[in-house]
Design a protein around this motif. Structure first.
Motif, PDB file in Angstrom:
ATOM      1  N   PRO A  34     -68.376  -0.348 -19.382  1.00 27.50           N
ATOM      2  CA  PRO A  34     -68.426   0.512 -18.203  1.00 27.50           C
ATOM      3  C   PRO A  34     -67.628   1.801 -18.379  1.00 27.50           C
ATOM      4  O   PRO A  34     -66.629   1.840 -19.096  1.00 27.50           O
ATOM      5  CB  PRO A  34     -67.780  -0.361 -17.114  1.00 27.50           C
ATOM      6  N   ALA A  35     -68.094   2.851 -17.723  1.00 21.03           N
ATOM      7  CA  ALA A  35     -67.313   4.092 -17.651  1.00 21.03           C
ATOM      8  C   ALA A  35     -66.087   3.832 -16.788  1.00 21.03           C
ATOM      9  O   ALA A  35     -66.183   3.250 -15.708  1.00 21.03           O
ATOM     10  CB  ALA A  35     -68.160   5.213 -17.052  1.00 21.03           C
ATOM     11  N   LEU A  36     -64.921   4.271 -17.258  1.00 23.90           N
ATOM     12  CA  LEU A  36     -63.663   4.056 -16.543  1.00 23.90           C
ATOM     13  C   LEU A  36     -62.986   5.402 -16.318  1.00 23.90           C
ATOM     14  O   LEU A  36     -62.334   5.934 -17.214  1.00 23.90           O
ATOM     15  CB  LEU A  36     -62.751   3.123 -17.340  1.00 23.90           C
ATOM     16  N   PRO A  37     -63.125   5.983 -15.123  1.00 23.28           N
ATOM     17  CA  PRO A  37     -62.465   7.257 -14.847  1.00 23.28           C
ATOM     18  C   PRO A  37     -60.955   7.105 -14.826  1.00 23.28           C
ATOM     19  O   PRO A  37     -60.419   5.991 -14.858  1.00 23.28           O
ATOM     20  CB  PRO A  37     -63.011   7.651 -13.477  1.00 23.28           C
ATOM     21  N   ASP A  38     -60.260   8.227 -14.764  1.00 21.14           N
ATOM     22  CA  ASP A  38     -58.798   8.184 -14.708  1.00 21.14           C
ATOM     23  C   ASP A  38     -58.344   7.519 -13.408  1.00 21.14           C
ATOM     24  O   ASP A  38     -58.948   7.729 -12.348  1.00 21.14           O
ATOM     25  CB  ASP A  38     -58.214   9.596 -14.784  1.00 21.14           C
ATOM     26  N   PRO A  39     -57.284   6.736 -13.470  1.00 19.54           N
ATOM     27  CA  PRO A  39     -56.784   6.094 -12.248  1.00 19.54           C
ATOM     28  C   PRO A  39     -56.182   7.112 -11.286  1.00 19.54           C
ATOM     29  O   PRO A  39     -55.683   8.166 -11.694  1.00 19.54           O
ATOM     30  CB  PRO A  39     -55.715   5.134 -12.772  1.00 19.54           C
ATOM     31  N   LYS A  40     -56.234   6.761 -10.003  1.00 20.19           N
ATOM     32  CA  LYS A  40     -55.632   7.570  -8.950  1.00 20.19           C
ATOM     33  C   LYS A  40     -54.671   6.684  -8.161  1.00 20.19           C
ATOM     34  O   LYS A  40     -54.840   5.473  -8.095  1.00 20.19           O
ATOM     35  CB  LYS A  40     -56.701   8.125  -8.006  1.00 20.19           C
ATOM     36  N   TYR A 307     -50.996  -6.337 -15.724  1.00 17.12           N
ATOM     37  CA  TYR A 307     -50.481  -5.282 -16.595  1.00 17.12           C
ATOM     38  C   TYR A 307     -51.561  -4.297 -17.043  1.00 17.12           C
ATOM     39  O   TYR A 307     -51.284  -3.108 -17.228  1.00 17.12           O
ATOM     40  CB  TYR A 307     -49.811  -5.908 -17.825  1.00 17.12           C
ATOM     41  N   SER A 308     -52.781  -4.792 -17.203  1.00 16.39           N
ATOM     42  CA  SER A 308     -53.847  -3.909 -17.684  1.00 16.39           C
ATOM     43  C   SER A 308     -55.168  -4.330 -17.068  1.00 16.39           C
ATOM     44  O   SER A 308     -55.283  -5.419 -16.491  1.00 16.39           O
ATOM     45  CB  SER A 308     -53.939  -3.958 -19.214  1.00 16.39           C
ATOM     46  N   TYR A 309     -56.167  -3.455 -17.188  1.00 21.11           N
ATOM     47  CA  TYR A 309     -57.486  -3.753 -16.650  1.00 21.11           C
ATOM     48  C   TYR A 309     -58.553  -3.443 -17.689  1.00 21.11           C
ATOM     49  O   TYR A 309     -58.391  -2.606 -18.568  1.00 21.11           O
ATOM     50  CB  TYR A 309     -57.763  -2.982 -15.354  1.00 21.11           C
ATOM     51  N   TYR A 310     -59.629  -4.172 -17.570  1.00 21.35           N
ATOM     52  CA  TYR A 310     -60.768  -4.088 -18.481  1.00 21.35           C
ATOM     53  C   TYR A 310     -60.329  -3.984 -19.939  1.00 21.35           C
ATOM     54  O   TYR A 310     -60.625  -3.043 -20.657  1.00 21.35           O
ATOM     55  CB  TYR A 310     -61.740  -2.975 -18.120  1.00 21.35           C
ATOM     56  N   GLY A 311     -59.573  -4.981 -20.316  1.00 23.95           N
ATOM     57  CA  GLY A 311     -59.021  -5.002 -21.660  1.00 23.95           C
ATOM     58  C   GLY A 311     -57.620  -4.434 -21.646  1.00 23.95           C
ATOM     59  O   GLY A 311     -56.740  -4.937 -20.946  1.00 23.95           O
ATOM     60  N   GLN A 312     -57.403  -3.353 -22.353  1.00 22.08           N
ATOM     61  CA  GLN A 312     -56.047  -2.874 -22.603  1.00 22.08           C
ATOM     62  C   GLN A 312     -55.740  -1.527 -21.947  1.00 22.08           C
ATOM     63  O   GLN A 312     -54.900  -0.768 -22.434  1.00 22.08           O
ATOM     64  CB  GLN A 312     -55.822  -2.829 -24.114  1.00 22.08           C
ATOM     65  N   HIS A 313     -56.386  -1.251 -20.798  1.00 25.02           N
ATOM     66  CA  HIS A 313     -56.078  -0.042 -20.025  1.00 25.02           C
ATOM     67  C   HIS A 313     -54.912  -0.356 -19.087  1.00 25.02           C
ATOM     68  O   HIS A 313     -55.067  -1.102 -18.110  1.00 25.02           O
ATOM     69  CB  HIS A 313     -57.293   0.412 -19.217  1.00 25.02           C
ATOM     70  N   GLU A 314     -53.759   0.195 -19.354  1.00 28.08           N
ATOM     71  CA  GLU A 314     -52.559  -0.149 -18.586  1.00 28.08           C
ATOM     72  C   GLU A 314     -52.621   0.386 -17.161  1.00 28.08           C
ATOM     73  O   GLU A 314     -53.070   1.502 -16.910  1.00 28.08           O
ATOM     74  CB  GLU A 314     -51.317   0.385 -19.296  1.00 28.08           C
ATOM     75  N   ASP A 315     -52.133  -0.434 -16.236  1.00 24.26           N
ATOM     76  CA  ASP A 315     -52.069  -0.037 -14.831  1.00 24.26           C
ATOM     77  C   ASP A 315     -50.785   0.761 -14.617  1.00 24.26           C
ATOM     78  O   ASP A 315     -49.684   0.237 -14.844  1.00 24.26           O
ATOM     79  CB  ASP A 315     -52.070  -1.272 -13.936  1.00 24.26           C
ATOM     80  N   ALA A 329     -51.574  -6.101 -25.396  1.00 27.01           N
ATOM     81  CA  ALA A 329     -52.209  -6.085 -26.724  1.00 27.01           C
ATOM     82  C   ALA A 329     -53.154  -7.272 -26.907  1.00 27.01           C
ATOM     83  O   ALA A 329     -54.081  -7.209 -27.725  1.00 27.01           O
ATOM     84  CB  ALA A 329     -51.139  -6.099 -27.807  1.00 27.01           C
ATOM     85  N   LYS A 330     -52.936  -8.345 -26.138  1.00 30.70           N
ATOM     86  CA  LYS A 330     -53.769  -9.542 -26.256  1.00 30.70           C
ATOM     87  C   LYS A 330     -54.875  -9.602 -25.200  1.00 30.70           C
ATOM     88  O   LYS A 330     -55.690 -10.539 -25.216  1.00 30.70           O
ATOM     89  CB  LYS A 330     -52.897 -10.784 -26.120  1.00 30.70           C
ATOM     90  N   ALA A 331     -54.880  -8.658 -24.268  1.00 31.13           N
ATOM     91  CA  ALA A 331     -55.810  -8.725 -23.144  1.00 31.13           C
ATOM     92  C   ALA A 331     -57.258  -8.693 -23.633  1.00 31.13           C
ATOM     93  O   ALA A 331     -57.658  -7.811 -24.399  1.00 31.13           O
ATOM     94  CB  ALA A 331     -55.552  -7.590 -22.166  1.00 31.13           C
ATOM     95  N   ILE A 332     -58.055  -9.655 -23.168  1.00 30.90           N
ATOM     96  CA  ILE A 332     -59.447  -9.784 -23.572  1.00 30.90           C
ATOM     97  C   ILE A 332     -60.323  -8.901 -22.690  1.00 30.90           C
ATOM     98  O   ILE A 332     -60.225  -8.939 -21.462  1.00 30.90           O
ATOM     99  CB  ILE A 332     -59.901 -11.242 -23.473  1.00 30.90           C
ATOM    100  N   LYS A 333     -61.164  -8.124 -23.296  1.00 30.05           N
ATOM    101  CA  LYS A 333     -62.111  -7.297 -22.548  1.00 30.05           C
ATOM    102  C   LYS A 333     -63.200  -8.191 -21.959  1.00 30.05           C
ATOM    103  O   LYS A 333     -63.790  -9.014 -22.666  1.00 30.05           O
ATOM    104  CB  LYS A 333     -62.731  -6.258 -23.483  1.00 30.05           C
TER     105      LYS A 333
END
Length: 455
Positions: A34-40, A307-315, A329-333
């Protein structure tokens, strides 16, 4: 919060709800990448819930070409889940949620009022925590019997049956009742607690789903997080945002997979040991973040939350002292995105004969968004599978729950199941109805041959 501040904040929320999303390709958030825009980050997030109004006589959802839909049972008390017993009887699980959480932020009471309007409306059925048995013995879509089987439960959601035992996932425990197939008299014996589950006093995501392992020896229960993004503290998240594995004989349990913010409706892919769930991702980080998803759940797997979303995108909302780069680093997509904030709650795989075009794929009940300027979800979607894995673009199968002209919801789909004859069942908790979808060409008076129901 004083009255003036409340009125001002409510006005701001109404203004925000009236805004439009910038141009965005919604299809770009459906599929494996999926497309993941910048967080707000928001002082006040977008809040736009379709207020419930229910169905008028003769109204029904809209189905894809070649299908037809009719109400199997009406007047239920907010049905959230449907389960087909091996003899073909159908259980409709209805639930009244637990008491609301304590108010911690200025937006909380306003959000609560707006969300409540989505399910409570004049003339609607009052919520209750019970299980209703529906018997449609000849598959014509007209039940011979609709009767209460168990009453006064504790916010139930998932159920499973095996060995003359009915297991119910209440919000605070998995409990067991003796139950012989075909029994229609109410179950009045006290439940036996198999294993407690995380419940109150704060119980943010209260729905607990349930499925049997293919060999029938274990149960898998889903337990959602106790917050959106740990605002209630990490202690409140102990053993939550997880799938539990429970030994059916002893009640011993362990955490099977973690980092799943609000997993629901676990189902094994037919003929395999692959466990799939649908997951509601976090809110208040953008109208197009984060996509809810469908994924296979691995033993010991970590899927990112908080800690992260859709794999390794940090919140970015996680405080520096709380960050866990080792876990990120271990987060599964996840396997397959369904779109942001669609609120996927129902999942079933199709192995019947009525719909060859849907054979082997997944039906998903999308309850509908609140954290958006423009609504998403409010439908039942189908995700094709190839070689046991999601593949291809999702398709709308049942829509029309939300009235686009008036912005109201006549219904909201939750759990989905396949009945003894291969028809699709949908629990509609705002419309207080269980819907049944069949091919349009099939005569209402002539049912197809029974198919092997999914466990």
């Amino acid at each position: 919060m004083n009255r003036a501040a409340l009125l001002l904040a409510t006005s701001l929320l109404v203004t925000l709800s009236a805004c439009s999303d910038p141009a965005f390709d919604e299809n770009s958030q459906v599929g494996p990448n999926p497309a993941l825009p910048d967080p707000k980050q928001f002082l006040l997030p977008p809040i736009n819930v379709a207020a419930g109004i229910g169905w008028k006589k003769g109204e029904a959802p809209v189905v894809a070409a070649g299908l037809t839909i009719k109400a199997l049972a009406t007047g239920l008390a907010h049905p959230r889940f449907v389960y087909v017993l091996p003899n073909g009887d159908i259980l409709a699980v209805q639930a009244k949620g637990p008491p609301p959480e304590p108010v911690k932020r200025p937006k909380d009471p306003m959000t609560s009022v707006i969300k409540k309007a989505a399910t409570s409306y004049p003339g609607g059925v009052k919520a209750a925590s019970r299980i209703t048995l529906i018997r449609d013995a000849n598959g014509d879509g007209v039940p011979e019997l609709v009767t209460t089987l168990i009453d006064k439960l504790t916010s139930p959601f998932g159920v499973a049956w095996i060995d003359n035992t009915l297991y119910v996932a209440n919000t605070d425990a998995v409990v067991a009742y003796p139950y012989m197939l075909g029994q229609t008299t109410p179950i009045t014996v006290p439940a036996k607690t198999l294993t407690p589950l995380p419940g109150g006093p704060i119980n943010h995501h209260w729905t607990k789903s349930l499925v049997l392992s293919p060999d029938g020896q274990r149960l898998y229960a889903t337990v959602g997080s106790n917050s959106n993004i740990v605002e209630n503290g990490f202690e409140a998240e102990h053993n939550r945002a997880a799938v539990w594995e429970i030994d059916r004989a002893s009640g011993r349990s362990r955490v099977f997979a973690t980092g799943l913010r609000n997993p629901n409706s676990p189902v094994f892919y037919p003929g395999t040991n692959d466990l799939y769930v649908v997951v509601n991702e976090r809110d208040e980080i953008g109208a197009h973040l984060v996509p809810d998803y469908l994924t296979r759940v691995r033993d010991g797997g970590f899927y990112g939350w908080p800690y992260s979303y859709y794999g390794q995108h940090e919140d970015p909302r996680i405080a520096p002292q709380d960050r866990r780069p080792d876990l990120v680093a271990k987060a599964i997509k996840p396997d397959y995105a369904l779109g942001s904030h669609v609120a996927a709650l129902g999942l079933t795989f199709y192995s019947g004969a009525l719909f060859p075009q849907y054979k082997g794929g997944a039906f998903i009940g999308e309850h509908g968004s609140w954290d958006r300027y423009s609504p998403s979800g409010y439908k039942v979607a189908f995700v094709p599978f190839v070689n046991g894995r999601p593949s291809g673009m999702a398709q709308d199968v049942v829509t029309g729950f939300r009235d686009a002209e008036f912005g109201k919801s006549r219904g909201r789909p939750v759990g989905v199941a396949v009945d003894k004859y291969g028809a699709l069942l949908i629990a509609d908790d705002v419309g207080n109805t269980v819907w049944r979808v069949t091919p349009a060409r099939m005569s209402a008076a002539v049912a197809p041959s029974p198919a092997e129901p999914l466990r």
